[in-house]
Enzyme design. Structure first.
Site, PDB file in Angstrom:
ATOM      1  N   HIS A   1     -28.046 -14.748  10.810  1.00  0.00           N
ATOM      2  CA  HIS A   1     -29.154 -14.311   9.960  1.00  0.00           C
ATOM      3  C   HIS A   1     -29.212 -12.800   9.755  1.00  0.00           C
ATOM      4  O   HIS A   1     -29.684 -12.346   8.709  1.00  0.00           O
ATOM      5  CB  HIS A   1     -30.485 -14.794  10.551  1.00  0.00           C
ATOM      6  CG  HIS A   1     -30.812 -16.216  10.234  1.00  0.00           C
ATOM      7  ND1 HIS A   1     -30.240 -17.286  10.893  1.00  0.00           N
ATOM      8  CD2 HIS A   1     -31.644 -16.748   9.305  1.00  0.00           C
ATOM      9  CE1 HIS A   1     -30.721 -18.412  10.397  1.00  0.00           C
ATOM     10  NE2 HIS A   1     -31.568 -18.122   9.436  1.00  0.00           N
TER      11      HIS A   1
ATOM     12  N   ASP B   1     -36.635 -19.926  14.720  1.00  0.00           N
ATOM     13  CA  ASP B   1     -36.605 -20.667  13.454  1.00  0.00           C
ATOM     14  C   ASP B   1     -35.814 -21.965  13.652  1.00  0.00           C
ATOM     15  O   ASP B   1     -35.073 -22.414  12.783  1.00  0.00           O
ATOM     16  CB  ASP B   1     -35.981 -19.818  12.342  1.00  0.00           C
ATOM     17  CG  ASP B   1     -36.281 -20.349  10.938  1.00  0.00           C
ATOM     18  OD1 ASP B   1     -37.202 -21.176  10.796  1.00  0.00           O
ATOM     19  OD2 ASP B   1     -35.583 -19.944   9.988  1.00  0.00           O
TER      20      ASP B   1
END
Length: 370
Positions: A240, A263
């Site tokens: 990410h 997440d």
């Protein structure tokens, strides 16, 4: 009275050697020098994850049941998380209501590991939606506001794109006890600053799904980095965010304003390689999740791995990495008076780590779950 005697103890602020921690009725009673043998392990405050979509094979959007929450808690406890904010991504009002109802039931029953709920959407930007379904992205109506105003949900976090809600609506959310985060936004810095001024206090997965920092338009990223008061979540899974981008954030933000988040999706803690997601599928390749179009779709990250990444890849001191996983999230959520430290009076949320940073055991309010 229960006790753990360990070679190293991190109390949330400082390191101590050869310590014995005692607890009773779910709360720490004392921390004192150990007498006799100690476990060759590190004891630290349990991790607090403010963005958890699923785990153990359960995805909260598709299974809004108490069993699903318990499955998620058990899966993440294997990796040191002692408190979660189950997260519902952009979906129908019906799904949001069902999620709120089951979280309220969990809070009423004092279910271990459940702090409240995080609604990530549906008031987001279509250009920065990521894998959030366009069909459910919408402006804030009375139906959603009624959910956000509920007083039986524990800690409430809502992620919005500031171009899709007004400063007045953000003020209403904050007045209703909601922690407002900004994310999935393609807006300009001025709109972000107005949202912060209205009471927004966080940024959901910094850098991802937000307008970037450039020389003449600071974007959401620039506004987030420049603001000294807001908190930012970081997904340290190697996919990410580039390590240098994380180091920029570490240099820009005051200490204490960066949080580790996962997440996480349903495969965490399982061998699951794919799962249905709205009208499509999410595929797992190693520790990376993508939808059929190749877009990142959450993660299979756990908090113990995030802490290890912070130490091994970013070069952070272990204590600071642990604070980013426990104390700083507690401060962000307003619960640092009883979580995030190993001190008398604090809830006995504990994680035992070996020399490699892997979890040897995890205790939620003094009860061992892994």
């Amino acid at each position: 009275m229960q006790q753990l005697a360990v070679a190293r103890l991190f109390d949330g602020e400082k390191w101590l050697n050869n310590q014995c921690l005692s607890w009773q009725d779910g709360r720490i009673v004392r921390v004192e020098p150990a007498v006799g043998e100690v476990l060759p392990l590190t004891l630290a405050p349990g991790f607090i994850d403010v963005q958890v979509n699923g785990g153990g094979g359960a995805l909260f959007n598709t299974d809004t049941s108490l069993d699903a929450l318990r499955t998620m808690v058990k899966a993440h406890a294997q990796f040191g998380s002692t408190l979660l904010l189950p997260t519902v991504i952009t979906d129908s009002v019906g799904t949001m209501q069902a999620a709120a109802d089951v979280v309220a039931a969990a809070i009423a029953a004092v279910e271990p590991g459940i702090a409240g709920v995080h609604f990530e959407g549906p008031h987001l930007s279509v250009p920065k939606r990521g894998v959030h379904p366009t069909a459910h992205i919408r402006q804030l109506s009375d139906a959603e506001m009624a959910i956000y105003r509920r007083t039986d949900l524990g800690i409430k976090v809502v992620t919005v794109a500031p171009e899709n809600v007004t400063p007045a609506q953000i003020r209403q959310l904050v007045e209703a006890g909601v922690i407002v985060c900004l994310g999935h936004s393609n807006t300009d810095a001025e709109t972000v600053l107005a949202a912060l001024d209205a009471g927004a206090s966080g940024f959901t997965h910094l850098y991802n799904a937000m307008s970037p920092l450039t020389s003449r338009e600071p974007g959401v990223v620039g506004a987030a980095l420049a603001d000294p008061h807001s908190w930012c979540g970081l997904i340290l899974d190697g996919h990410h965010i580039h390590p240098l981008a994380v180091k920029v954030a570490l240099a820009a933000k005051p200490k204490g304003k960066l949080l580790l988040v996962t997440d996480a999706m349903s495969p965490v803690g399982t061998s699951q390689t794919e799962f249905d997601f709205f009208e499509g599928k999410v595929i797992r390749q190693g520790n990376k999740l993508t939808n059929l179009e190749g877009n990142l779709a959450g993660s299979v990250l756990d908090m113990a791995d995030a802490v290890r990444y912070a130490v091994q890849v970013l070069g952070l001191e272990q204590g600071e990495a642990l604070r980013m996983a426990s104390l700083y999230p507690a401060e962000f959520l307003g619960i640092a008076a009883e979580r995030g430290r190993l001190q008398p009076g604090y809830i006995a949320d504990l994680v035992l780590l070996n020399e490699q940073g892997a979890v040897a055991a995890c205790y939620l309010a003094g009860q061992q779950l892994s």
